[in-house]
Design a protein around this motif. Structure first.
Motif, PDB file in Angstrom:
ATOM      1  N   PHE A  20       0.833  -1.199   0.000  1.00 49.87           N
ATOM      2  CA  PHE A  20       0.000   0.000   0.000  1.00 49.87           C
ATOM      3  C   PHE A  20       0.873   1.256   0.000  1.00 49.87           C
ATOM      4  O   PHE A  20       0.642   2.188  -0.768  1.00 49.87           O
ATOM      5  CB  PHE A  20      -0.940  -0.010   1.214  1.00 49.87           C
ATOM      6  CG  PHE A  20      -1.771   1.228   1.362  1.00 49.87           C
ATOM      7  CD1 PHE A  20      -2.831   1.476   0.495  1.00 49.87           C
ATOM      8  CD2 PHE A  20      -1.511   2.142   2.371  1.00 49.87           C
ATOM      9  CE1 PHE A  20      -3.605   2.624   0.640  1.00 49.87           C
ATOM     10  CE2 PHE A  20      -2.277   3.279   2.520  1.00 49.87           C
ATOM     11  CZ  PHE A  20      -3.332   3.532   1.647  1.00 49.87           C
ATOM     12  N   TYR A  21       1.897   1.292   0.836  1.00 52.80           N
ATOM     13  CA  TYR A  21       2.771   2.465   0.889  1.00 52.80           C
ATOM     14  C   TYR A  21       3.574   2.624  -0.398  1.00 52.80           C
ATOM     15  O   TYR A  21       3.799   3.747  -0.859  1.00 52.80           O
ATOM     16  CB  TYR A  21       3.695   2.408   2.104  1.00 52.80           C
ATOM     17  CG  TYR A  21       2.944   2.476   3.414  1.00 52.80           C
ATOM     18  CD1 TYR A  21       1.764   3.216   3.536  1.00 52.80           C
ATOM     19  CD2 TYR A  21       3.385   1.788   4.523  1.00 52.80           C
ATOM     20  CE1 TYR A  21       1.064   3.267   4.726  1.00 52.80           C
ATOM     21  CE2 TYR A  21       2.697   1.836   5.727  1.00 52.80           C
ATOM     22  CZ  TYR A  21       1.532   2.578   5.819  1.00 52.80           C
ATOM     23  OH  TYR A  21       0.851   2.627   7.006  1.00 52.80           O
ATOM     24  N   LEU A  22       3.994   1.517  -0.992  1.00 51.01           N
ATOM     25  CA  LEU A  22       4.720   1.606  -2.266  1.00 51.01           C
ATOM     26  C   LEU A  22       3.804   2.145  -3.367  1.00 51.01           C
ATOM     27  O   LEU A  22       4.231   2.962  -4.186  1.00 51.01           O
ATOM     28  CB  LEU A  22       5.284   0.248  -2.661  1.00 51.01           C
ATOM     29  CG  LEU A  22       6.402  -0.278  -1.760  1.00 51.01           C
ATOM     30  CD1 LEU A  22       6.810  -1.679  -2.195  1.00 51.01           C
ATOM     31  CD2 LEU A  22       7.592   0.656  -1.739  1.00 51.01           C
ATOM     32  N   GLU A  23       2.539   1.710  -3.384  1.00 53.77           N
ATOM     33  CA  GLU A  23       1.589   2.198  -4.387  1.00 53.77           C
ATOM     34  C   GLU A  23       1.233   3.662  -4.166  1.00 53.77           C
ATOM     35  O   GLU A  23       1.087   4.414  -5.128  1.00 53.77           O
ATOM     36  CB  GLU A  23       0.300   1.367  -4.347  1.00 53.77           C
ATOM     37  CG  GLU A  23       0.465  -0.048  -4.852  1.00 53.77           C
ATOM     38  CD  GLU A  23      -0.741  -0.930  -4.537  1.00 53.77           C
ATOM     39  OE1 GLU A  23      -1.815  -0.404  -4.174  1.00 53.77           O
ATOM     40  OE2 GLU A  23      -0.597  -2.165  -4.653  1.00 53.77           O
ATOM     41  N   GLU A  91      -1.670  14.575  -3.696  1.00 52.97           N
ATOM     42  CA  GLU A  91      -1.813  13.193  -4.163  1.00 52.97           C
ATOM     43  C   GLU A  91      -1.535  12.198  -3.031  1.00 52.97           C
ATOM     44  O   GLU A  91      -2.272  11.229  -2.847  1.00 52.97           O
ATOM     45  CB  GLU A  91      -0.882  12.935  -5.351  1.00 52.97           C
ATOM     46  CG  GLU A  91      -1.023  11.548  -5.930  1.00 52.97           C
ATOM     47  CD  GLU A  91      -0.110  11.307  -7.125  1.00 52.97           C
ATOM     48  OE1 GLU A  91      -0.122  10.173  -7.620  1.00 52.97           O
ATOM     49  OE2 GLU A  91       0.612  12.233  -7.547  1.00 52.97           O
ATOM     50  N   ALA A  92      -0.477  12.437  -2.267  1.00 50.00           N
ATOM     51  CA  ALA A  92      -0.150  11.562  -1.142  1.00 50.00           C
ATOM     52  C   ALA A  92      -1.276  11.584  -0.113  1.00 50.00           C
ATOM     53  O   ALA A  92      -1.683  10.535   0.396  1.00 50.00           O
ATOM     54  CB  ALA A  92       1.170  11.976  -0.503  1.00 50.00           C
ATOM     55  N   TYR A  93      -1.796  12.759   0.192  1.00 51.18           N
ATOM     56  CA  TYR A  93      -2.907  12.889   1.143  1.00 51.18           C
ATOM     57  C   TYR A  93      -4.107  12.070   0.675  1.00 51.18           C
ATOM     58  O   TYR A  93      -4.686  11.304   1.445  1.00 51.18           O
ATOM     59  CB  TYR A  93      -3.278  14.364   1.299  1.00 51.18           C
ATOM     60  CG  TYR A  93      -4.493  14.589   2.152  1.00 51.18           C
ATOM     61  CD1 TYR A  93      -4.390  14.681   3.532  1.00 51.18           C
ATOM     62  CD2 TYR A  93      -5.757  14.698   1.587  1.00 51.18           C
ATOM     63  CE1 TYR A  93      -5.505  14.867   4.330  1.00 51.18           C
ATOM     64  CE2 TYR A  93      -6.881  14.882   2.371  1.00 51.18           C
ATOM     65  CZ  TYR A  93      -6.754  14.981   3.736  1.00 51.18           C
ATOM     66  OH  TYR A  93      -7.865  15.151   4.512  1.00 51.18           O
ATOM     67  N   ALA A  94      -4.467  12.220  -0.595  1.00 50.94           N
ATOM     68  CA  ALA A  94      -5.632  11.517  -1.136  1.00 50.94           C
ATOM     69  C   ALA A  94      -5.428  10.011  -1.130  1.00 50.94           C
ATOM     70  O   ALA A  94      -6.308   9.251  -0.701  1.00 50.94           O
ATOM     71  CB  ALA A  94      -5.929  12.010  -2.554  1.00 50.94           C
ATOM     72  N   LYS A  95      -4.278   9.548  -1.597  1.00 48.87           N
ATOM     73  CA  LYS A  95      -4.027   8.110  -1.687  1.00 48.87           C
ATOM     74  C   LYS A  95      -3.916   7.455  -0.321  1.00 48.87           C
ATOM     75  O   LYS A  95      -4.418   6.358  -0.104  1.00 48.87           O
ATOM     76  CB  LYS A  95      -2.765   7.844  -2.510  1.00 48.87           C
ATOM     77  CG  LYS A  95      -2.944   8.067  -3.992  1.00 48.87           C
ATOM     78  CD  LYS A  95      -1.671   7.744  -4.744  1.00 48.87           C
ATOM     79  CE  LYS A  95      -1.860   7.800  -6.236  1.00 48.87           C
ATOM     80  NZ  LYS A  95      -0.603   7.455  -6.940  1.00 48.87           N
ATOM     81  N   LEU A  96      -3.239   8.116   0.621  1.00 50.26           N
ATOM     82  CA  LEU A  96      -3.109   7.545   1.966  1.00 50.26           C
ATOM     83  C   LEU A  96      -4.465   7.470   2.671  1.00 50.26           C
ATOM     84  O   LEU A  96      -4.695   6.592   3.485  1.00 50.26           O
ATOM     85  CB  LEU A  96      -2.131   8.368   2.813  1.00 50.26           C
ATOM     86  CG  LEU A  96      -0.658   8.181   2.485  1.00 50.26           C
ATOM     87  CD1 LEU A  96       0.180   9.263   3.146  1.00 50.26           C
ATOM     88  CD2 LEU A  96      -0.183   6.801   2.894  1.00 50.26           C
ATOM     89  N   VAL A 118      -4.425  12.437   7.741  1.00 52.15           N
ATOM     90  CA  VAL A 118      -5.243  11.263   7.459  1.00 52.15           C
ATOM     91  C   VAL A 118      -4.797  10.098   8.334  1.00 52.15           C
ATOM     92  O   VAL A 118      -3.648  10.033   8.756  1.00 52.15           O
ATOM     93  CB  VAL A 118      -5.164  10.816   5.972  1.00 52.15           C
ATOM     94  CG1 VAL A 118      -5.709  11.875   5.045  1.00 52.15           C
ATOM     95  CG2 VAL A 118      -3.764  10.430   5.562  1.00 52.15           C
ATOM     96  N   ILE A 119      -5.739   9.202   8.583  1.00 51.80           N
ATOM     97  CA  ILE A 119      -5.409   7.922   9.213  1.00 51.80           C
ATOM     98  C   ILE A 119      -5.619   6.881   8.131  1.00 51.80           C
ATOM     99  O   ILE A 119      -6.722   6.750   7.593  1.00 51.80           O
ATOM    100  CB  ILE A 119      -6.304   7.636  10.429  1.00 51.80           C
ATOM    101  CG1 ILE A 119      -6.117   8.729  11.482  1.00 51.80           C
ATOM    102  CG2 ILE A 119      -5.974   6.261  11.022  1.00 51.80           C
ATOM    103  CD1 ILE A 119      -7.058   8.627  12.655  1.00 51.80           C
ATOM    104  N   ASP A 120      -4.553   6.186   7.751  1.00 51.43           N
ATOM    105  CA  ASP A 120      -4.672   5.230   6.649  1.00 51.43           C
ATOM    106  C   ASP A 120      -5.447   3.984   7.078  1.00 51.43           C
ATOM    107  O   ASP A 120      -5.806   3.824   8.253  1.00 51.43           O
ATOM    108  CB  ASP A 120      -3.310   4.895   6.023  1.00 51.43           C
ATOM    109  CG  ASP A 120      -2.394   4.046   6.892  1.00 51.43           C
ATOM    110  OD1 ASP A 120      -2.888   3.281   7.757  1.00 51.43           O
ATOM    111  OD2 ASP A 120      -1.174   4.124   6.703  1.00 51.43           O
TER     112      ASP A 120
END
Length: 131
Positions: A20-23, A91-96, A118-120
């Protein structure tokens, strides 16, 4: 005294969390060791991750291990990522946040920086900033 601090996450599914973090952030797995690599490991846990290190979002080291007990999230620790580029930060905020919880919207703050929290989906709190 000189030292380097790295985040080490305990996970209920280290492989899935690392992927998930790599994606979401980009990067690569640097090292992966399973419990099966240790002598005498019971068959039912041999595929669990003993130690996985990955580089994400540039040069940021994260380490993850499968936990043998339930993992609970805590607000006492957050991971903070600071970006030079606003679109990368958004983008990082949205994806996480996908599958997780948007705690604080990513927006321009009174102090002049962009910030969001965010809390993933794994229960890890991320503070995303673009000064």
């Amino acid at each position: 005294m000189g030292a380097q601090l790295s985040a080490y996450l305990m996970s209920e599914n280290a492989r899935s969390q690392a992927n998930f973090y790599l994606e979401t952030l980009g990067g690569e797995i640097l090292s992966l060791k399973t419990f099966g690599e240790a002598p005498g490991t019971p068959e039912e846990v041999k595929d669990k991750i003993m130690h996985l290190s990955l580089m994400v979002a540039g040069r940021n080291m994260l380490m993850i291990s499968d936990s043998f007990e339930p993992v609970s999230s805590s607000r006492s620790i957050s991971l903070a990522l600071t970006f030079d580029n606003e679109s990368e930060a958004k983008e990082a905020y949205a994806k996480l946040g996908e599958g997780g919880e948007n705690k604080y919207p990513f927006a321009l703050q009174p102090w002049g920086a962009y910030y969001g929290e965010v809390i993933d989906k794994f229960g890890v709190t991320w503070m995303i900033t673009k000064p």
